[in-house]
Every structure is written in structure tokens, then in C-alpha cells.
Design an enzyme around this catalytic site. Structure first.
Site, PDB file in Angstrom:
ATOM      1  CB  SER A  43      -6.021 -57.778  87.696  1.00 50.51           C
ATOM      2  OG  SER A  43      -6.820 -58.510  86.733  1.00 50.51           O
TER       3      SER A  43
HETATM    4  N1  SAH Z   1      -7.034 -62.071  86.095  1.00 53.73           N
HETATM    5  C1  SAH Z   1      -6.082 -62.160  85.029  1.00 53.73           C
HETATM    6  C2  SAH Z   1      -6.664 -61.445  83.480  1.00 53.73           C
HETATM    7  C3  SAH Z   1      -7.044 -59.897  83.620  1.00 53.73           C
HETATM    8  S1  SAH Z   1      -7.527 -59.429  82.058  1.00 53.73           S
HETATM    9  C4  SAH Z   1      -4.925 -61.747  85.388  1.00 53.73           C
HETATM   10  O1  SAH Z   1      -4.857 -60.724  86.216  1.00 53.73           O
HETATM   11  O2  SAH Z   1      -3.863 -61.900  84.581  1.00 53.73           O
HETATM   12  C5  SAH Z   1      -8.926 -60.152  81.588  1.00 53.73           C
HETATM   13  C6  SAH Z   1      -9.061 -61.429  80.862  1.00 53.73           C
HETATM   14  O3  SAH Z   1     -10.261 -62.074  80.620  1.00 53.73           O
HETATM   15  C7  SAH Z   1      -8.152 -61.392  79.542  1.00 53.73           C
HETATM   16  O4  SAH Z   1      -7.123 -62.328  79.373  1.00 53.73           O
HETATM   17  C8  SAH Z   1      -9.058 -61.633  78.516  1.00 53.73           C
HETATM   18  O5  SAH Z   1      -8.627 -62.073  77.238  1.00 53.73           O
HETATM   19  C9  SAH Z   1     -10.318 -62.513  79.019  1.00 53.73           C
HETATM   20  N2  SAH Z   1     -11.692 -62.586  78.635  1.00 53.73           N
HETATM   21  C10 SAH Z   1     -12.260 -61.528  78.351  1.00 53.73           C
HETATM   22  N3  SAH Z   1     -13.456 -61.691  77.843  1.00 53.73           N
HETATM   23  C11 SAH Z   1     -13.518 -62.973  78.024  1.00 53.73           C
HETATM   24  C12 SAH Z   1     -14.422 -64.111  77.768  1.00 53.73           C
HETATM   25  N4  SAH Z   1     -15.930 -63.622  77.306  1.00 53.73           N
HETATM   26  N5  SAH Z   1     -14.222 -65.134  78.318  1.00 53.73           N
HETATM   27  C13 SAH Z   1     -13.128 -65.541  78.689  1.00 53.73           C
HETATM   28  N6  SAH Z   1     -12.237 -64.789  79.058  1.00 53.73           N
HETATM   29  C14 SAH Z   1     -12.517 -63.616  78.516  1.00 53.73           C
END
Ligand code: SAH
Length: 193
Positions: A43
Site C-alpha cells: 500500500s
Molecule cells: N497491506 C498490505 C497488502 C495490500 S494489498 C501491504 O501493504 O503490503 C491487499 C492484500 O489483501 C493482498 O495481499 C491480497 O492478496 C489480500 N487479500 C485480498 N482479498 C483477501 C481475502 N479475502 N482475505 C485475505 N486477504 C485478501
């Protein structure tokens, strides 16, 4: 006791975003989302900070995070709370984040490979919930898992229009939603991979 804004900011500034990235490290210090593989992004740092400020953590907060991704946001939550329960649906990201955060010395983070739509029943309720992927609605399980007096930050919407929302649950269980700002997150997908 609540944290001061400057304490939260200094924890944020002490995290080296580059160490949460295996690719595109040259973009680590730009204020934007950067790909981390598997179609996901780390993010935007300013958003990580503002969402954390809105969460209004307390040192003994028990936090649920949906979307571990790189683990950058997870680390900030872990610095400022008693325990973080974090769920990631992509196995490779879940494994890498656990490896990374353990190597960084965090011992108050619990990891789950799963679909965050159903929350984490075994450890509910949570004082704070943060979702870092955007879906069409707020899953009822997450509202149920929010403790009285709790706060949840969640982006809601589709690829083109997303609203970051603050959801609060009062001491007597009343749920209120408020709009914070327009944001852009990856999709809150169902199932695991
Ligand atoms: N906050 C983190 C990731 C942001 S991207 C960072 O800054 O690195 C969002 C993440 O949510 C991704 O890794 C994606 O795979 C995950 N995601 C999406 N849908 C999801 C779900 N249903 N359950 C768990 N994780 C999920």
C-alpha cells in the site's frame, strides 16, 4: 491510554519499507502503491499511516488485519498493539510475510492463510479491524467480530470507485458507518490460492 500522533508517526518512520519488498525496491520510497507480485501491491505509505491514525490503537488492542500482503502495515500495527491476527488469501505472500516479520523479531503477530471474509472466529472479538483490500460490502462476519467500543477501517467499492470507511461499534453494540476519503485498493477476493 491512546497513542499520540507523533508516537504513531515515529513508529511509521522507523519502518524501512524497502525491507518489505522483494521486487521493485527502487520504488520503495515513493508515496505510491508498488507491485509485490501475485497481482498485489504494497500500500501507499501515506495511506498506511492515515489508516493507522484512524484506527486509534491502544497498547492493549487486539487487532485483526485482512490482507497481510508484504507485512508492512502488519508491522506498524504490531508495534502499536498487544496482538495482531493477520489473514492473507495468497499462500506465497502469507509464507513470505511470516518469514519476514519473524526475522524482524515480531512475536505478537499470528498468521493465517485464509479468506478474510469470514474473519477469524477462534480469536474474536477484536478491538480493531483493518482491511486492506476493497470489496462491494462490509462482510457481516467482520462486523460481528468487532468488540463493543471497537473500530474498523475498510475500503468499500469496485475497481473505479472506492470509499474508505470507518465503522464503529458502541459499548451497547450500535454500529455506525462514516466516510473518510476516496482510495484505491486491490480487490477483496473470495477463496484462497
Ligand atoms: N497491506 C498490505 C497488502 C495490500 S494489498 C501491504 O501493504 O503490503 C491487499 C492484500 O489483501 C493482498 O495481499 C491480497 O492478496 C489480500 N487479500 C485480498 N482479498 C483477501 C481475502 N479475502 N482475505 C485475505 N486477504 C485478501
Amino acid at each position: 491510554m491512546k497513542y499520540s500522533k507523533s508516537k504513531i508517526k515515529s513508529c511509521f518512520l522507523n519502518l524501512d519499507r524497502k525491507s518489505f519488498m522483494d521486487i521493485h525496491q527502487e520504488s520503495a520510497y515513493f508515496d505510491r502503491a508498488v507491485p509485490i507480485g501475485h497481482g498485489q501491491t504494497i500500500s501507499q505509505p501515506s495511506l498506511v499511516l492515515s489508516m493507522t491514525l484512524y484506527l486509534d490503537l491502544e497498547p492493549d488492542s487486539k487487532v485483526l488485519e485482512i490482507g497481510t500482503g508484504s507485512g508492512f502495515q502488519t508491522a506498524l500495527l504490531a508495534e502499536l498493539s498487544r496482538a495482531v491476527y493477520t489473514i492473507e488469501r495468497i499462500n506465497a505472500l502469507y509464507i513470505r510475510a511470516e518469514e519476514r516479520l519473524t526475522a524482524l523479531g515480531y512475536s505478537n503477530i499470528h498468521f493465517l492463510h485464509g479468506d478474510g471474509h469470514s474473519g477469524w472466529q477462534e480469536h474474536a472479538p477484536f478491538d480493531r479491524i483493518m482491511v486492506t483490500a476493497a470489496g462491494g460490502e462490509v462482510p457481516q462476519a467482520l462486523i460481528n467480530h468487532l468488540a463493543p467500543g471497537g473500530r474498523m477501517i475498510i475500503p468499500v467499492g469496485d475497481t473505479f470507485h472506492q470509499e474508505l470507511k470507518l465503522i464503529t461499534k458502541s459499548r451497547n453494540g450500535e454500529v455506525a458507518h462514516s466516510f473518510i476519503e476516496h482510495v484505491m485498493f486491490v480487490e477483496f477476493k473470495s477463496g484462497t490460492e
